[in-house]
Design an enzyme around this catalytic site. Structure first.
Site, PDB file in Angstrom:
ATOM      1  N   GLN A 103       0.859  -1.179   0.000  1.00  0.00           N
ATOM      2  CA  GLN A 103       0.000   0.000   0.000  1.00  0.00           C
ATOM      3  C   GLN A 103       0.903   1.240   0.000  1.00  0.00           C
ATOM      4  O   GLN A 103       2.100   1.149   0.286  1.00  0.00           O
ATOM      5  CB  GLN A 103      -0.901  -0.101   1.246  1.00  0.00           C
ATOM      6  N   GLN A 104       0.372   2.398  -0.316  1.00  0.00           N
ATOM      7  CA  GLN A 104       1.219   3.587  -0.513  1.00  0.00           C
ATOM      8  C   GLN A 104       2.046   3.977   0.719  1.00  0.00           C
ATOM      9  O   GLN A 104       3.147   4.482   0.598  1.00  0.00           O
ATOM     10  CB  GLN A 104       0.370   4.785  -0.957  1.00  0.00           C
ATOM     11  N   TYR A 105       1.509   3.751   1.927  1.00  0.00           N
ATOM     12  CA  TYR A 105       2.240   4.123   3.145  1.00  0.00           C
ATOM     13  C   TYR A 105       3.441   3.220   3.435  1.00  0.00           C
ATOM     14  O   TYR A 105       4.240   3.525   4.306  1.00  0.00           O
ATOM     15  CB  TYR A 105       1.318   4.069   4.367  1.00  0.00           C
ATOM     16  N   LYS A 106       3.548   2.096   2.745  1.00  0.00           N
ATOM     17  CA  LYS A 106       4.605   1.130   3.052  1.00  0.00           C
ATOM     18  C   LYS A 106       5.897   1.505   2.325  1.00  0.00           C
ATOM     19  O   LYS A 106       5.928   2.438   1.534  1.00  0.00           O
ATOM     20  CB  LYS A 106       4.145  -0.278   2.690  1.00  0.00           C
ATOM     21  N   VAL A 107       6.946   0.720   2.564  1.00  0.00           N
ATOM     22  CA  VAL A 107       8.266   1.093   2.038  1.00  0.00           C
ATOM     23  C   VAL A 107       8.285   1.069   0.511  1.00  0.00           C
ATOM     24  O   VAL A 107       8.868   1.937  -0.127  1.00  0.00           O
ATOM     25  CB  VAL A 107       9.373   0.172   2.605  1.00  0.00           C
TER      26      VAL A 107
END
Ligand SMILES: *Cc1c(COP(=O)(O)O)cnc(C)c1O
Length: 419
Positions: free
Chosen positions: A199-203
């Site tokens: 997801q976008q918040y991940k690395v």
């Protein structure tokens, strides 16, 4: 004088970008996506050249990265957890132990698999306390989900030892720690299964996506069946012979997989830069009076996008966070930071209130469940105390030496005035 009290702030320039993953987007991602469009194939199980699919290549990459035999690409981290749980045979009547500090999806996944989450304390690593895990085991416990929160490897050795001794499965939640390691070996490959999110918040991101890795052919085969209600019709060879049963559609598209591949190719370089940044800042504040750095079980394996230190109490932590913000360095305490953080169990309403999609036969009230798990907002006081005393800064791969110096100078300045 502190900027909060009218002094000159350490920093007036803008701080870091909000995302690690999307900040890296360039021609590589564009080319990967256009290549899929040009191929006119966005469905991974389309008959011709199954093994050539982008999703199959992404699975291969994560097998290699984690040193596991099997990988299954899915459409989110949540569906990775659900697939792994169902794959491991967990369902009605079973309890699964989760930490009180993790994204709500960890607990939700257990419920979607029709099992009951049992919430336990974290410790000063901000990850599951192994002693709390062992104390929460009942005759109904089948598995534990340790979470590598904010890129910090959890206490895997202790958790794996307890799980082995008590005959429990370990499903690692690696959603926040892609690229992290423990004792030199990638996170995700230590437990019976490991679950990633893109997801976008991940690395790294695939614009929604996830991955299950495992060495267990049965977990892989069952997870594959659950991730696609028609898997046996696509001509996909299962890793193990298992009876089919109804599944969902958690498939990853070729567009997501191509983006995930382009992004994952940068992972080690991004994490390498993050580690340098964190080492520099930690070196500059390690010896400060009045603050205590988060204990990191394996700092060499830390993904290193998060810097956390504790103040003696929550009042001083809030004051420290406030002053540091005024110096131009965005940060926050974790608990009581002015919003209902979905990563803290007190805000998991439907879990605490034992609410399912329908009133009857929820995982807690169904006939198969013989346990008696209880939840309350004050059930994990140590978790709330630690999160309330924690001051947290996000780090970024783009940080320069000057950015690191600003962070160090601001933290030192606030500590000198407040400690
Ligand atoms: C993001 C996250 C998930 C869920 O991942 P999605 O891709 O958003 O479904 C699960 N666990 C943790 C710890 C997360 O941070």
């Amino acid at each position: 004088m502190l900027a909060k009290h009218g002094g000159t702030p350490v920093r007036t320039k803008p701080w870091i970008p909000p995302f690690i993953s999307t900040e890296e987007f360039d021609g590589t991602e564009k080319e990967a996506l256009l290549n899929v469009l040009n191929k006119k194939r966005v469905f991974r199980f389309y008959g011709q050249g199954l093994g050539e699919s982008e999703a199959a290549r992404l699975e291969q990459l994560y097998r290699e990265r984690t040193g596991t035999r099997y990988a299954l690409a899915v459409n989110s981290g949540t569906s990775a957890l659900v697939s792994a749980l169902v794959g491991a045979g967990i369902g009605p009547g079973d309890e699964v132990i989760v930490p009180g500090y993790t994204y709500i999806a960890t607990a939700a996944a257990v419920l979607i698999a029709r099992a009951v989450p049992v919430i336990v304390e974290i410790d000063d690593t901000l990850t599951m306390d192994p002693k709390a895990f062992e104390a929460a085991i009942t005759p109904y416990t089948k598995a534990v989900i340790p979470v590598h929160m904010r890129g910090t490897p959890c206490q895997l050795e202790e958790i794996l030892e307890i799980a082995k001794r008590r005959g429990l499965l370990v499903i690692e939640d690696v959603a926040q720690a892609n690229g992290g390691a423990y004792r030199g070996r990638a996170l995700g490959g230590w437990g019976d299964a490991g679950c990633f999110s893109f997801q976008q918040y991940k690395v790294v991101t695939s614009g929604e996506g996830g991955m299950v890795v495992t060495n267990n052919p049965r977990i892989h085969a069952r997870a594959s069946v659950y991730h696609d209600c028609a898997i046996s019709f696509w001509g996909v060879a299962p890793a193990d012979r298992v009876d089919s049963f109804p599944g969902e559609n958690y498939r990853m598209s070729e567009l997501q997989a191509a983006l995930g591949l382009a992004q994952s190719g940068r992972l080690d370089a991004v994490v390498g830069r993050l580690r340098e940044v964190k080492r520099t800042i930690v070196g500059g504040i390690r010896s400060l009076e009045g603050i205590t750095l988060q204990r990191v079980p394996d700092s060499d394996g830390d993904v290193s996008y998060s810097l956390v230190f504790y103040l003696p109490d929550s009042r001083r932590a809030a004051a420290f966070a406030d002053c540091l913000r005024a110096e131009g360095i965005p940060n926050g305490t974790i608990h009581n930071n002015g919003f209902a953080d979905r990563h803290i169990y007190v805000n998991w309403d439907y879990v605490l209130e034992k609410r399912g999609a329908t009133p009857h036969d929820t995982p807690w009230s169904c006939a198969s469940y013989k346990g008696n798990v209880q939840y309350s907002r004050d059930m994990c006081p140590r978790t709330l105390d630690l999160l309330g005393r924690a001051v947290s800064l996000s780090l970024h791969q783009s940080m320069t030496g000057e950015d690191c110096r600003d962070a160090i100078d601001a933290i030192r300045k606030v500590a000198k005035h407040l400690a």
